[in-house]
Design an enzyme around this catalytic site. Sequence first.
Site, PDB file in Angstrom:
ATOM      1  N   CYS A  16     -16.961   7.559   1.022  1.00  0.00           N
ATOM      2  CA  CYS A  16     -16.555   6.213   2.020  1.00  0.00           C
ATOM      3  C   CYS A  16     -15.985   6.731   3.535  1.00  0.00           C
ATOM      4  CB  CYS A  16     -15.599   5.686   1.255  1.00  0.00           C
ATOM      5  SG  CYS A  16     -14.521   4.273   2.310  1.00  0.00           S
TER       6      CYS A  16
ATOM      7  N   ASP B 223       0.835  -1.142   0.202  1.00  0.00           N
ATOM      8  CA  ASP B 223      -0.184  -0.024   0.187  1.00  0.00           C
ATOM      9  C   ASP B 223       0.851   1.194  -0.030  1.00  0.00           C
ATOM     10  OD1 ASP B 223      -2.396   1.358   0.024  1.00  0.00           O
ATOM     11  OD2 ASP B 223      -2.523   1.406   2.082  1.00  0.00           O
TER      12      ASP B 223
ATOM     13  N   CYS C 180     -22.866  -6.114   1.145  1.00  0.00           N
ATOM     14  CA  CYS C 180     -22.001  -4.997   1.670  1.00  0.00           C
ATOM     15  C   CYS C 180     -22.619  -3.759   0.889  1.00  0.00           C
ATOM     16  CB  CYS C 180     -20.895  -5.104   0.821  1.00  0.00           C
ATOM     17  SG  CYS C 180     -20.452  -5.521  -0.747  1.00  0.00           S
TER      18      CYS C 180
ATOM     19  N   CYS D 197     -18.977 -13.775  -5.294  1.00  0.00           N
ATOM     20  CA  CYS D 197     -20.111 -12.873  -4.721  1.00  0.00           C
ATOM     21  C   CYS D 197     -21.585 -13.272  -5.145  1.00  0.00           C
ATOM     22  CB  CYS D 197     -19.848 -11.171  -5.334  1.00  0.00           C
ATOM     23  SG  CYS D 197     -18.178 -10.526  -4.541  1.00  0.00           S
TER      24      CYS D 197
ATOM     25  N   CYS E 196     -19.890  -9.408   5.173  1.00  0.00           N
ATOM     26  CA  CYS E 196     -19.617 -10.205   4.031  1.00  0.00           C
ATOM     27  C   CYS E 196     -19.555 -11.924   4.733  1.00  0.00           C
ATOM     28  CB  CYS E 196     -18.007  -9.952   3.434  1.00  0.00           C
ATOM     29  SG  CYS E 196     -17.696 -10.995   1.987  1.00  0.00           S
TER      30      CYS E 196
ATOM     31  N   CYS F 110     -23.644  -0.460   3.376  1.00  0.00           N
ATOM     32  CA  CYS F 110     -22.770   0.622   3.543  1.00  0.00           C
ATOM     33  C   CYS F 110     -23.420   1.713   3.970  1.00  0.00           C
ATOM     34  CB  CYS F 110     -22.133   0.852   2.198  1.00  0.00           C
ATOM     35  SG  CYS F 110     -21.133   2.343   2.107  1.00  0.00           S
TER      36      CYS F 110
ATOM     37  N   CYS G  71     -25.155 -11.684  -4.203  1.00  0.00           N
ATOM     38  CA  CYS G  71     -25.095 -11.173  -2.723  1.00  0.00           C
ATOM     39  C   CYS G  71     -24.893  -9.676  -3.012  1.00  0.00           C
ATOM     40  CB  CYS G  71     -23.971 -11.761  -2.040  1.00  0.00           C
ATOM     41  SG  CYS G  71     -23.554 -10.864  -0.422  1.00  0.00           S
TER      42      CYS G  71
END
Length: 392
Positions: free
Chosen positions: A221, A139, A200, A194, A255, A204, A197
């Site tokens: 976010c 990162d 999420c 996924c 999740c 959110c 589904c």
Amino acid sequence: MNASDSRCLADRIKSHALTLGFQLCGVTTPDSPGHLLEYQTWLDDGLHADMSYMASPRAREMRADPRALFPACKSILVLAANYFQGDSGSSEASAQAGRVARYAWGRDYHEVLISRLKDLIAFVEVAAGRPVQHRLYTDTGPVLEREMAQRAGLGWIGKNTMLINPDIGSWTLLAEAMLDLELPSDEPFVPDLCGSCTRCIDACPTDAILLEPRRVDSGSCISYLTIEHRGTLPVERRADLKDWIFGCDVCQEVCPWNQRFAHSQEDSDFAPRSPLPNPKYLELLDLSQAEFSTVFRGTALKRAKRVGLLRNAAVALGNASESADAVSALERILRSDPDAVVRAHAAWALAQCDGDTVQSMLRAALEIEVDQAVLAEIETALEARTSFMGSE
Ligand code: SF4
Ligand code: SF4
């Protein structure tokens, strides 16, 4: 080195990575990312918010071609470390304490994973029998690491944009080692598990997860707002923060792959370090710059800086708005915190609190404040307070 030796070397490196605290390790090529167009569209649509460093021509060029970053690169090791600690520290905050994203409960993962990568490179050089040129990232550089992880077979990129592995879920941190060493690539992880589904997306708090293409609007976010966003938080987003003071885990907590397959990892580097995982608001609001540096040294929270963390704590305290202690702490920082951003958010938070004295506190602060932005926040808070009282 022939193909068989090369395969054997890759297997030894992967086995050794597991002894260093990584749970997944795969190999991919330094080819251009398959999701490049989607990534560039995400930038062009401004969904990276204020992270302008991501959209610079140089950053775009390097994300488009890993060889632009490291011309000697012949293969890339992609690794994942599971940081899930179960509920060894509560992920649920109370009215007195805030929530911090799980990855930040322990030591700063940049330090942890770069150190593990260096140990892995030492092993690679001995195993290869020569010095190996390399670049290490976690990162920390212009690399599309989730895409690389998918290509190296570690998992798929879910609708929440996290890398999900079918055996351990998504509570993982990724790291990459670009090498001037040719290693055989793993098969990409192709299936999208996924399915239908949408948990999420539904969970959110800020509707930040978008579909087709799947991506996150950073400006909405909570993770971006509480960590990366500098200065004043958008007024319309402050209540959405609820008790999150650094990051947000909602789209991972819901999740099903995490609920079924996440397992707690004994890893002292990621174990909660006091005052984490739930720092108390009143203690945070008391921190001087020197105390902040001492308390959060070696953790990822220093990324938010004192101003960001106290700003977030003030907003979360306003969202909790329950105790008399909260009112007096907010008044104190409104009158005396050295940072205008903190004072501005204290004004907003104070206006959310119960108590007959709030209006007089705001008026008193109006008399002594000199910063124009804070004055505007106090006036808005007073207006909100007046209309709230009038509607009672
Ligand atoms: Fe939404 Fe939180 Fe996930 Fe951001 S981190 S996309 S705010 S659930
Ligand atoms: Fe995919 Fe559902 Fe997990 Fe979202 S919650 S990432 S849709 S499996």
